[in-house]
Scaffold this active site. Structure first.
Site, short mmCIF file in Angstrom:
data_model
loop_
_atom_site.label_atom_id
_atom_site.label_comp_id
_atom_site.label_asym_id
_atom_site.label_seq_id
_atom_site.Cartn_x
_atom_site.Cartn_y
_atom_site.Cartn_z
N GLN A 154 -5.63 -2.04 9.41
CA GLN A 154 -5.33 -3.34 8.82
C GLN A 154 -5.91 -4.47 9.67
OE1 GLN A 154 -3.77 -3.83 5.82
NE2 GLN A 154 -4.14 -6.01 6.08
N LYS A 178 0.84 -1.21 0.00
CA LYS A 178 0.00 0.00 0.00
C LYS A 178 0.87 1.25 0.00
CE LYS A 178 -3.67 -2.36 2.35
NZ LYS A 178 -4.06 -2.87 3.66
N ASP A 198 -12.08 1.56 3.25
CA ASP A 198 -12.31 0.12 3.13
C ASP A 198 -13.78 -0.19 2.86
OD1 ASP A 198 -10.16 -1.68 3.37
OD2 ASP A 198 -9.97 -1.32 5.52
N1 GUN Z 1 -6.84 -7.49 5.65
C1 GUN Z 1 -6.99 -8.27 4.55
N2 GUN Z 1 -7.67 -7.60 3.61
C2 GUN Z 1 -7.96 -6.38 4.11
C3 GUN Z 1 -8.66 -5.24 3.61
O1 GUN Z 1 -9.16 -5.20 2.49
N3 GUN Z 1 -8.72 -4.17 4.45
C4 GUN Z 1 -8.21 -4.20 5.69
N4 GUN Z 1 -8.35 -3.11 6.44
N5 GUN Z 1 -7.56 -5.24 6.20
C5 GUN Z 1 -7.45 -6.32 5.41
#
Ligand code: GUN
Length: 292
Positions: A96, A52, A119
Site C-alpha cells: 500500500q 480490499k 498493481d
Molecule cells: N495507494 C493509493 N492507490 C493505490 C494503489 O492503486 N495501489 C497501491 N499499492 N497503493 C495505493
C-alpha cells in the site's frame, strides 16, 4: 446524460470472478491469495485496505494483510517481499502506498516479483504496457477503460482524450491505454498553459489531479465523456472528485460520479489481476516449471 455506475460494473466483474473461483476450487485447486502490506497507519490507506479485504472475502479469494509499524526499515520490508515472492500460495502482492519517507518506494516496488505485481507498478509491467504486451495493468486505469467500454467506447479512433494529471499510478498508464485504443492523447498537468482550452477540445476527459472540483462546465465540450478519478473532501468535508459534477452534468454525454465511480472499479480490477496471476502461476506449475 448518462451516469457511469462504477459500483454496478464492478459488481458484475466481481460476480464473474466469484464464479471462476468456485469452479477452480471445485476442481480441487488451491484458493487464489492476495497479500496486502501496510506500513504505518495512514488513515486513507487503512480505509483502502479494509475495502480490499472485504472485496476479497466477498468473492472467495484468500487475503492476508501484513501490518507493519511506521518504523519498519527498508531492509525488513525487502526481506518480507522476498518471502512473499518465494511463497507459492501467494498470487498477488500489494504494498500500500504511500510508504513512510525513510523507505524508498521504487526499491520496494522493483523487488516485487513481476508476476505477483497485481498493481502493475513493476518496471517490467510498465514496459510491457508501453509496448502493448499482455501484463498486469495498473488497476485504476484498467477500471477506467472498462467504464469507457460500458458506454460503447471500445475503439477510440478519431477521438481526442485529455488526461489531467501525470502520476505513475493513473495519468501515465491511462494515457498509454487510451493510445492503444487509437485515441489522440494529450497529458495536461500543473505546468500546462491554457489547460481549460485543451480540455475544451476533448471528447474524453480523465481527471486525475487530486484537486476538489477543479474542472468546471467551461472546461468541457458539449457531449464529452468525463471520468473523475479524484477522491477529495470538499469545503463541508463531503467526498468529492476533481470535477464539479453539478456544474458539468448537463453538458456531458456521460460522467462517472464520486463516490461510486472509479473507486469500486479499482478494487474489482485488483481482484481480476490477482485471479489472472493465479491462473498464470497454476499454468506454470502444470507445465513443470515454476514462474517464480
Ligand atoms: N495507494 C493509493 N492507490 C493505490 C494503489 O492503486 N495501489 C497501491 N499499492 N497503493 C495505493
Amino acid at each position: 446524460m448518462q451516469i457511469i455506475d462504477g459500483k454496478q460494473i464492478a459488481q458484475n466483474v466481481k460476480d464473474g470472478l466469484r464464479k471462476q473461483i468456485i469452479e477452480f476450487t471445485e476442481k480441487g485447486m488451491r484458493i487464489p491469495q492476495l497479500v496486502v502490506v501496510l506500513v504505518g497507519e495512514n488513515p486513507a490507506s487503512l480505509t483502502y485496505v479494509r475495502n480490499k479485504e472485504k472485496a476479497c472475502e466477498a468473492i472467495g479469494m484468500a487475503t492476508k494483510t501484513v501490518r507493519l509499524a511506521e518504523e519498519t526499515t527498508q531492509e525488513e520490508l525487502l526481506k518480507l517481499i522476498d518471502e512473499l515472492n518465494a511463497d507459492t500460495a501467494v498470487d498477488g502482492i500489494l504494498v500500500q502506498l504511500p510508504l513512510p519517507d525513510h523507505i524508498e518506494e521504487r526499491k520496494i516496488l522493483n523487488a516485487i516479483d513481476s508476476s505477483k505485481d497485481v498493481d502493475g507498478f513493476h518496471p517490467m509491467n510498465i514496459g510491457k504496457l508501453l509496448i502493448g504486451e499482455q501484463t498486469n495493468i495498473p488497476c485504476t486505469p484498467k477500471g477506467i477503460m472498462r467504464m469507457l467500454e460500458s458506454i460503447g467506447y471500445q475503439d477510440l479512433s478519431g477521438k481526442r482524450a485529455v488526461v489531467v494529471g501525470r502520476s505513475n499510478i493513473v495519468g501515465k498508464p491511462i494515457a498509454q491505454l487510451l493510445l492503444a485504443k487509437n485515441a489522440t492523447v494529450t497529458i495536461a498537468h500543473s505546468r500546462t498553459a491554457h489547460i481549460e482550452q485543451i480540455c475544451q477540445e476533448a471528447d474524453i476527459v480523465i481527471a486525475a489531479v487530486g484537486v476538489s472540483k477543479l474542472i468546471k462546465a467551461n472546461w468541457i465540450k458539449e457531449g464529452a465523456v468525463v471520468i473523475d478519478v479524484g477522491i477529495n473532501r470538499d469545503e463541508n468535508g463531503k467526498l468529492c472528485g476533481d470535477v464539479d459534477f453539478e456544474d458539468v452534468k448537463e453538458k456531458v454525454k456521460a460522467i462517472s460520479p464520486v463516490p461510486g465511480g472509479v473507486g469500486p472499479m479499482t478494487i474489482a480490477m485488483l481482484l481480476e489481476n490477482t485471479l489472472h496471476a493465479y491462473i498464470e502461476h497454476e499454468r506454470g506449475i502444470e507445465n513443470g516449471r515454476t514462474t517464480i
